[in-house]
Scaffold this active site. Structure first.
Site, PDB file in Angstrom:
ATOM      1  N   SER A 102       1.348   0.320   6.960  1.00  0.00           N
ATOM      2  CA  SER A 102       0.669  -0.685   6.160  1.00  0.00           C
ATOM      3  C   SER A 102      -0.191  -1.640   6.988  1.00  0.00           C
ATOM      4  CB  SER A 102       1.696  -1.497   5.387  1.00  0.00           C
ATOM      5  OG  SER A 102       2.525  -2.229   6.276  1.00  0.00           O
ATOM      6  N   LYS A 155      -1.587 -10.245  10.413  1.00  0.00           N
ATOM      7  CA  LYS A 155      -1.443  -9.438   9.207  1.00  0.00           C
ATOM      8  C   LYS A 155      -1.176 -10.399   8.045  1.00  0.00           C
ATOM      9  CE  LYS A 155       1.315  -5.518   7.416  1.00  0.00           C
ATOM     10  NZ  LYS A 155       2.381  -4.543   7.745  1.00  0.00           N
ATOM     11  N   SER A 201       5.005   1.046   9.947  1.00  0.00           N
ATOM     12  CA  SER A 201       3.779   0.327   9.596  1.00  0.00           C
ATOM     13  C   SER A 201       3.030  -0.305  10.767  1.00  0.00           C
ATOM     14  CB  SER A 201       4.078  -0.755   8.556  1.00  0.00           C
ATOM     15  OG  SER A 201       4.194  -0.182   7.286  1.00  0.00           O
TER      16      SER A 201
END
Lengths: 95, 484, 483
Positions: B151, B76, B175
């Site tokens: 997210s 990420k 997330s």
């Protein structure tokens, strides 16, 4: 609920953000709605409850006093928008 | 090759059936082919990946390989990667190259994994739909009209679309779990303090926790074993040894006590999701688990408490982005105020600014007690409620989200509507608990997740239950049809 | 009207750790700009703080030295504001639960009285960087080397009523931190900095007046001048019918005045909240006890010992205990020479005078306590006389020999006490100065005492200063009076 424009400007200044005039109303409305949601908390009596800042009930670990970090200034300042003679440059600070 | 589990990949690599270079190339090809549509990656690093694969092949040839050597993964784009852009999906850091790597990145590299690139996310991880990214929204591989969740939407979409076998994510309010649910993959948010936060760009420091996202609980167990562990650079990292998660996967579930928090199965819950979860719970009962209803009466209050604490911490964490030492700086600042205000206003997107404003307001003079202090008190009450249920049951079973993935653009104008979708995931972060999302079927072609919540440091049992469930079901093996 | 000033001080002490409070970067002073600002000090994304154990230890030592309560638990907060020398946009500090609780410090007032100044608390925090306003094309340059240096902020109660008291308090703090070795106390380099809160009120009034904060008064002299100036300014203002406005003022030593800093109209709102990157610090009883036992003798205890055990005057004890290096030096000389009073005379006299003349720090003194003690011993056993001692001291200082004995030997300064030898010199002197001898004899007995000095001088000169002056005196008298 909306956040008063005056309050919004004050908060924006504290956070060093500028808000375009055309989005002020949107922000007032959206933040007002969020604050309304947040106000649901007031329904619960929390008197005497110890605030909880950390999820784990742990204590701070201490580091021994040794110099362990090496500084490659040039490499670090590659990331900087403006430097001179090893200094970070900002618009003149008036005291 | 691309549909293999991590264990199968390791076997294939060890037996010489295929090399890490071939495996890596296969995923790079898929990224090349599908990423334009999915937008799951912000940065792809093919040359570096192939070099790492070559090195892994040498290790494999000399019999020095570990369980994950030569297996590709993506990070990420919130984890700092030395020498590779780390943007946090923000214009603010569009030009930022970290001079250090996150502990998680170092650990997985040390395990021999091959790094394919950096995945998309909501800007500074603030969002539940991946629509707030400076680099544009990510599409859900199952349905191009749907959001992938956020997210960690880029990681979830990339794993679901087989652009990578595994990815890292971070979870501040859901997330990892929510995008895992929306994209039909498996993800675990570990106990707060289990995985080091060093080099992970902070959103809300007392809530943030990194974890793995992959196709199965077994894969997650392998990854978490490498990611977890004490780190002297993170004061909030816990000094506890890391259990052998993969070794615990096959423990029987006989006698396991599962709690169903009734507030998670109320009117908010989409009835089809409720039905799929009942099926899943039946499977768990078949495996020997006992189920009972429990209560977490403050569940709804986790939303306001979270939406005070997270923005408050974020408002302070994001003050360092000031256009002085790194990151975006406006052109020709007139004075210092102008430098700060324009750099920050240009560098941050709308949702980030909204949260900074809310957080600043909540901490400001005259409001601190009513907002921040109140939220911290509620946080304790919510945590105590969880602890009480863990005196009665071993784990909690719940939906990950109240509804399946929503349509792109459907909630962007109404942040509160978006926040309400987080109702089942936020409490876990406030209490610092480990929790995971496991695929449990679909509603109209969009996946849904079953959430398992454990007590502190009970990741081993979560992974064990999820693995047993996945041995008995095939939801996690479903693969989306992709449009190139 | 009679006015009374009310003063409280906030003293910032840089702790003498090797590394910073939250990072492993060096705290060395004077390095190239930004060469000691690591990724943590720069507030790069994703970096995290870990607390330095030495900073905690030093803060607790200070607390114990000023009789403070040391709470079992203390926490860190973030103080949020934007400034170029503050890289993270917040300063990690302490507010709700500081590391050092209430304590006090007794300061000398007048000749031999003391006054108790209460300390509200002391807390740990990180120092900021420095802005350099030289012209970089109209820009300001920022050096973050100092960012993250550990600071102990010591906050007093408003218990002082004059600039003199404020200075005495500041000296007291200075001497404690240097005694403890937790700071070098160098005000010129900013290791010890002071902000003063000053207000005035009519004498006898309970209610406090509006206060002004004077920033950055960084020498003992400026503290006194700045506070005095501010007291006068406030009194004049009120007597002229004006009103004191609560504000921050900056002392300008060149103009000897304080000036309003004219900060923006916005009141600062620092939005303090618990730092989520740091956990509560917990100190157990055993740890505190251990530090307590390891505390060195403090100025007050030293002063007490110097007067009661060593018999020094109140004044000498005060002078010698003011700085630890001086006190340590004295202690050593006293111990080795075996005569504390003589040691005190020499350390406060010749030795200190020489340091002042050459503008040297005690650490730079070319004379070790062992050397000075060796000299004093020879004085005590009458190997040399006082005059020769000064010569030996000068020679030792100049490095002409390593021990007093070497120099006494080399320069032939050994005192002559042998009466035969002295008599021989006296005879010679008297023979060479017959007119003076005659004068002496003609003089009235009460005038003779003065006149004998001439002969003593001549004899000492002839003996190159080595004759025992008492012996010379006696023998001269005997000879002149009998002849």
């Amino acid at each position: 609920m909306t956040l008063e424009a005056e309050d919004l400007h004050k908060v924006a200044h504290l956070a060093r953000l500028t808000l375009d005039p055309q989005v002020i109303d949107d922000y007032s409305q959206a933040i007002g709605n969020i604050l309304e949601l947040v106000d649901e908390m007031q329904a619960i009596d929390t008197q005497g409850v110890l605030p909880m800042a950390h999820p784990m009930d742990a204590t701070q670990r201490l580091r021994s006093d040794e110099v362990t970090e090496e500084v490659d200034r040039d490499q670090l300042q590659n990331q900087a928008p403006a430097t001179e003679q090893g200094l970070y440059l900002v618009p003149r600070v008036v005291e | 090759m691309i549909n293999l589990s991590l264990t199968q990949m390791a076997q294939g690599l060890a037996s010489g059936e295929f090399s890490s270079s071939e495996l890596t190339q296969a995923f790079l090809d898929r990224i090349q082919k599908y990423n334009t549509h999915l937008n799951a990656f912000i940065t792809v690093t093919p040359e570096a990946a192939l070099e790492q694969a070559k090195a892994a092949d040498q290790l494999l040839a000399s019999q020095q390989a570990g369980a994950l050597t030569g297996i590709p993964l993506a990070h990420k784009d919130i984890f700092c990667t030395q020498g590779i852009k780390t943007s946090c999906a923000s214009k603010m850091l569009d030009n930022f190259i970290a001079p250090y790597s996150a502990t998680v990145v170092e650990k997985l590299a040390a395990a021999g994994m091959v790094h394919l690139g950096k995945t998309n996310l909501d800007e500074f991880a603030m969002g539940s739909s991946n629509e707030s990214s400076f680099y544009g929204a990510v599409k859900n591989p199952w349905d191009a009209q749907a959001v992938p969740g956020g997210s960690s939407g880029g990681s979830a979409a990339a794993v679901a679309a087989r652009l990578t076998p595994a990815a890292t994510g971070t979870d501040t309010g859901g997330s990892i779990r929510q995008p895992a649910a929306f994209c039909g993959i498996t993800g675990i948010k570990p106990t707060y303090g289990r995985v080091s936060r060093w080099g992970m760009i902070a959103f809300a420091s007392s809530l943030d926790q990194g974890g793995p996202m992959a196709r199965s609980a077994e894969d997650c167990a392998l990854l978490l074993k490498e990611m977890a562990g004490f780190d002297t650079r993170d004061s909030t990292s816990m000094q506890r040894s890391v259990p052998d998660y993969p070794a615990q996967l096959n423990e029987p579930l006989q006698g396991l006590k599962l709690g169903l928090p009734k507030e998670y199965f109320g009117d908010d819950l989409n009835p089809e999701i409720a039905a799929r979860l009942q099926d899943a719970i039946k499977e768990l009962e078949k495996l020997g688990a006992q189920v009972k209803e429990v209560s977490l009466p403050l569940t709804r209050l986790a939303i306001p408490a979270y939406y005070v604490i997270a923005p408050a911490e974020a408002s302070s964490n994001l003050s360092r982005f000031d256009g002085v030492r790194y990151g975006h700086r406006c052109d020709d600042p007139r004075d210092l105020e102008d430098l700060y205000k324009r750099s920050r206003s240009e560098g941050f997107g709308a949702e980030v600014k909204r949260r900074i404003l809310v957080g600043t307001y909540a901490l400001s003079e005259g409001f601190y007690d009513a907002y921040y202090r109140k939220a911290q008190q509620l946080r304790r009450l919510i945590t105590e409620d969880f602890q009480k249920t863990f005196n009665e049951v071993d784990l909690l079973v719940a939906p990950t989200t109240p509804s399946p993935a929503f349509d792109l653009g459907s909630k962007t104008n109404d942040p509160v509507q978006m926040y309400l979708e987080d109702i089942y995931t936020l409490g876990v972060n406030l209490a610092g608990l480990p929790a995971m999302s496991v695929p449990a079927g679909q509603v109209s072609g969009r996946p849904l997740g079953m959430q398992l919540i454990g007590s502190h440091f009970d990741e081993g049992r979560l992974l064990n239950v999820a693995h047993q469930f996945q041995q008995a079901t095939d939801h996690h093996l479903q693969t989306p049809e992709l449009d190139a | 009207m009679q006015w009374e000033a009310v003063i409280g001080l906030e003293v910032h002490v840089q702790l003498a750790t090797e590394s910073k409070i939250f990072s492993g970067a060096s705290t060395r002073f004077g390095a190239e700009p930004n060469s000691q600002a690591c990724v943590i000090d720069l507030g790069m994304p994703g970096v995290l703080p870990v607390l330095n154990e030495k900073a905690v230890e030093m803060a607790v030592m200070f607390g114990l030295a000023v009789n403070s309560e040391i709470p079992q638990r203390s926490t860190f907060e973030r103080k949020n504001y934007f400034y170029p020398d503050l890289p993270k946009g917040y300063q990690t500090s302490q507010m709700e639960e500081p590391i050092v609780g209430p304590g006090y410090l007794d300061i000398p007032v007048g000749e031999s009285e003391s006054k108790r100044i209460r300390i509200h608390h002391a807390h740990l925090e990180e120092d900021a960087g420095k802005s350099l306003h030289e012209d970089f094309h109209g820009m300001t340059g920022v050096d973050l080397n100092r960012a993250g240096t550990p600071l102990l902020e010591i906050v007093s109660e408003p218990d002082m009523n004059s600039a003199k008291e404020a200075v005495a308090y500041l000296r007291g703090i200075h001497s404690i931190v240097t005694y403890l070795g937790i700071s070098d106390g160098n005000m010129a380099e900013g290791s010890l900095r002071c902000d003063a809160n000053v207000s005035v009120r009519p004498k006898g009034q309970e209610k406090l007046g509006t206060r002004c904060e004077i920033k950055n008064v960084n020498s003992f002299r400026f503290v006194e001048k700045a506070i005095n100036h501010e007291i006068e300014r406030q009194i004049e203002l009120i007597e002229d019918g004006g009103r004191v406005v609560q504000e921050t003022r900056l002392y300008d030593p060149d103009e000897d005045e304080t000036r309003s800093m004219r900060t923006k109209e916005e009141a600062n709102d620092y939005r303090y909240f618990p730092c989520p990157d740091l956990l509560p610090v917990e100190l157990d009883e055993a740890y505190i006890q251990h530090l307590k036992e390891g505390l060195p003798e403090l100025p007050e205890q030293k002063r007490e010992r110097f007067t009661s055990q060593l018999g020094l005057s109140e004044y000498d004890a005060q002078v010698l205990s003011a700085s630890r290096p001086l006190a340590d030096y004295f202690d050593r000389v006293a111990e080795l020479s075996g005569d504390a009073k003589l040691a005190a005379n020499w350390v406060t006299g010749e030795f200190s005078a020489q340091l002042n003349r050459e503008n040297l720090d005690i650490a730079q003194a070319p004379l070790a306590p062992e050397q000075l003690a060796g000299l004093l011993k020879r004085l005590l056993d009458e190997t040399i006389n006082g005059k020769a001692a000064k010569q030996v001291f000068a020679a030792l200082w100049a490095g002409e020999g390593h021990t007093a004995d070497d120099i006494i030997e080399a320069k032939g300064l050994k005192q002559v006490t042998d009466t035969g030898a002295i008599e021989a010199i006296i005879d010679e002197v008297l023979a060479n100065n017959q007119p003076q001898v005659d004068q002496y004899k003609a003089a009235e007995p009460d005038k003779r005492g003065k006149m004998i000095g001439f002969f003593v001088g001549q004899v000492m000169k002839a003996s190159k200063g080595t004759a025992n002056p008492q012996a010379v005196n006696q023998l001269l008298k005997d000879k002149l009076d009998q002849a």
